[in-house]
Design a protein around this motif. Structure first.
Motif, PDB file in Angstrom:
ATOM      1  N   UNK A   1      10.308   4.717   3.942  1.00 28.54           N
ATOM      2  CA  UNK A   1       9.095   5.078   4.665  1.00 28.54           C
ATOM      3  C   UNK A   1       7.893   4.293   4.162  1.00 28.54           C
ATOM      4  N   UNK A   2       7.790   4.154   2.847  1.00 34.20           N
ATOM      5  CA  UNK A   2       6.665   3.408   2.283  1.00 34.20           C
ATOM      6  C   UNK A   2       6.769   1.931   2.642  1.00 34.20           C
ATOM      7  N   UNK A   3       7.961   1.352   2.522  1.00 30.66           N
ATOM      8  CA  UNK A   3       8.137  -0.073   2.843  1.00 30.66           C
ATOM      9  C   UNK A   3       7.872  -0.329   4.326  1.00 30.66           C
ATOM     10  N   UNK A   4       8.358   0.565   5.175  1.00 31.27           N
ATOM     11  CA  UNK A   4       8.108   0.413   6.601  1.00 31.27           C
ATOM     12  C   UNK A   4       6.624   0.574   6.903  1.00 31.27           C
TER      13      UNK A   4
ATOM     14  N   UNK B   1       3.891 -10.500   1.438  1.00 34.86           N
ATOM     15  CA  UNK B   1       2.597  -9.927   1.799  1.00 34.86           C
ATOM     16  C   UNK B   1       2.701  -8.426   2.041  1.00 34.86           C
ATOM     17  N   UNK B   2       3.803  -8.001   2.666  1.00 33.57           N
ATOM     18  CA  UNK B   2       3.975  -6.571   2.934  1.00 33.57           C
ATOM     19  C   UNK B   2       4.027  -5.776   1.637  1.00 33.57           C
ATOM     20  N   UNK B   3       4.614  -6.336   0.604  1.00 34.11           N
ATOM     21  CA  UNK B   3       4.689  -5.624  -0.677  1.00 34.11           C
ATOM     22  C   UNK B   3       3.317  -5.500  -1.340  1.00 34.11           C
TER      23      UNK B   3
ATOM     24  N   UNK C   1      -1.113   0.630 -10.915  1.00 34.84           N
ATOM     25  CA  UNK C   1      -0.611   1.377  -9.775  1.00 34.84           C
ATOM     26  C   UNK C   1       0.262   0.472  -8.901  1.00 34.84           C
ATOM     27  N   UNK C   2       1.248   1.043  -8.209  1.00 35.29           N
ATOM     28  CA  UNK C   2       2.129   0.242  -7.356  1.00 35.29           C
ATOM     29  C   UNK C   2       1.484  -0.104  -6.025  1.00 35.29           C
ATOM     30  N   UNK C   3       0.213  -0.499  -6.064  1.00 38.40           N
ATOM     31  CA  UNK C   3      -0.500  -0.901  -4.853  1.00 38.40           C
ATOM     32  C   UNK C   3      -1.073  -2.280  -5.102  1.00 38.40           C
TER      33      UNK C   3
ATOM     34  N   UNK D   1      11.463  -4.056  10.382  1.00 36.15           N
ATOM     35  CA  UNK D   1      12.548  -4.071   9.400  1.00 36.15           C
ATOM     36  C   UNK D   1      12.690  -5.448   8.770  1.00 36.15           C
ATOM     37  N   UNK D   2      12.535  -6.496   9.567  1.00 32.59           N
ATOM     38  CA  UNK D   2      12.566  -7.853   9.023  1.00 32.59           C
ATOM     39  C   UNK D   2      11.469  -8.047   7.986  1.00 32.59           C
ATOM     40  N   UNK D   3      10.266  -7.581   8.288  1.00 30.18           N
ATOM     41  CA  UNK D   3       9.142  -7.733   7.364  1.00 30.18           C
ATOM     42  C   UNK D   3       9.320  -6.877   6.118  1.00 30.18           C
ATOM     43  N   UNK D   4       9.902  -5.695   6.286  1.00 26.87           N
ATOM     44  CA  UNK D   4      10.088  -4.801   5.146  1.00 26.87           C
ATOM     45  C   UNK D   4      11.259  -5.203   4.262  1.00 26.87           C
ATOM     46  N   UNK D   5      12.101  -6.114   4.737  1.00 29.71           N
ATOM     47  CA  UNK D   5      13.221  -6.580   3.924  1.00 29.71           C
ATOM     48  C   UNK D   5      14.418  -5.656   3.937  1.00 29.71           C
TER      49      UNK D   5
END
Length: 366
Positions: free
Chosen positions: A306-309, A258-260, A31-33, A74-78
């Motif tokens: 939305x998911x990345x944020x 880490x956010x990913x 899964x993408x988690x 936004x910086x953290x989400x890339x």
């Protein structure tokens, strides 16, 4: 103008079947988690880094908490962010604050109609000593790039910006040059002036993960701003001023990696997809009459954003999993620039934020 009523008579769409035939031995699909490896120490470190960036904003910017959080998330989400406001609301100061809170390189480009792509990405210069062409890279080759009044640059220059934002590289004389990592574009635009401006094309707008809209500060915030400027003795931010809480490039890469790895449940993913699909007239709870207001809805890049944020906001909030509020809090910033209104909606004074608000109300929270 009243908000648009909505109906929920469309059943949920069935999940698409896998195109591959089932093997003899069923192998679980990953899964993408990717939560493996995200320890409580990692979450605590990420929150500490975010607090250090916030402390930098506290010393340079009064109010505008929503913009500050949008920039950090936004910086953290890339991703990249577009800031829109009337003049004098510290768009440039906010961008410089974020850039100077990180030990990366920062370049500011004042966009004008005569700005050429070579002024932005670089060019080749003939060296008479060596009788060869040498490549001189432009200001976009930096970790943080502020494109001031981006809508004043012409279409040819905007296409060069689009390549850099979309592909993380530029092309100079047929040579592909990768941009430094991390790479983030912070663009600003003024919505009240039309003379000498070039509207950003839809493809360019869609490349921005967020569009933040700044509003006027309150009277108390404006008084505090004057007191801060008086104590500081300068009306402008000094980018070379020492910052003891500077965050390193390695820290930013840690935040993004880490956010990913923050866990995203299937219900949260379906919620993000439903929000984007509803803007296109589909979804499980379509908004009645939306087709008369929206000419083009949000693309699948909106659900990805939305998911990345949501992952980034959850990490900065001290969690290793996404809750619906992480996504719901940033739906206007993610979708307002991805929705194109019809002429009838514009004539009636309907705004994209009103449409987004009706979508958020129509789609149930999981």
């Amino acid at each position: 103008m009243p908000l648009f009523p909505f109906q929920s008579n469309v059943p949920p769409q069935p999940a698409s079947a896998s195109p591959m035939p089932a093997p003899a031995m069923t192998v679980p699909v990953p899964q993408p988690t990717a939560t493996a490896g995200l320890t409580p120490d990692d979450v605590a470190r990420a929150r500490q880094l975010a607090d250090r960036i916030r402390s930098r904003f506290a010393s340079t910017l009064i109010g505008q908490d929503n913009l500050r959080e949008s920039l950090i998330v936004t910086l953290t989400a890339g991703g990249h962010i577009l800031i829109e406001s009337v003049p004098g609301l510290a768009k440039t100061t906010a961008a410089q604050t974020l850039a100077t809170s990180v030990s990366g390189t920062f370049k500011r480009v004042q966009c004008t109609p005569d700005l050429m792509p070579s002024d932005l990405v670089g060019t080749q210069v003939f060296d008479f000593a060596s009788q060869r062409f040498t490549t001189q890279i432009g200001p976009i080759h930096a970790n943080f790039v502020l494109l001031d009044e981006i809508n004043r640059s012409n279409a040819k220059t905007q296409s060069a910006m689009l390549e850099a934002m979309a592909e993380g590289a530029t092309t100079i004389g047929g040579e592909r040059i990768a941009l430094p990592k991390p790479f983030m574009v912070i663009a600003t635009q003024n919505p009240i002036e039309e003379e000498g401006t070039f509207n950003l094309p839809e493809a360019q707008m869609d490349r921005f993960m967020m569009k933040a809209v700044m509003t006027y500060p309150s009277a108390d915030e404006e008084a505090r701003m004057l007191a801060m400027l008086t104590r500081r003795g300068s009306d402008t931010l000094d980018p070379n001023a020492p910052n003891p809480d500077v965050v390193s490039i390695r820290d930013v890469e840690f935040l993004r990696a880490s956010a990913r790895r923050v866990h995203v449940s299937d219900a949260i993913m379906r919620y993000a997809v439903d929000l984007a699909a509803t803007s296109r007239g589909a979804g499980t709870h379509p908004v009645k009459g939306l087709s008369q207001l929206v000419r083009l809805g949000a693309s699948p890049r909106a659900s990805i954003a939305l998911v990345r944020i949501g992952q980034a906001n959850a990490l900065l909030s001290g969690r290793d999993y996404v809750v619906p509020e992480d996504i719901k809090a940033f739906v206007p910033e993610v979708m307002r620039h991805r929705i194109m209104l019809t002429f009838e909606a514009l004539a009636d004074g309907v705004t994209a934020d009103q449409v987004v608000d009706s979508i958020v109300k129509a789609v149930p929270v999981p």
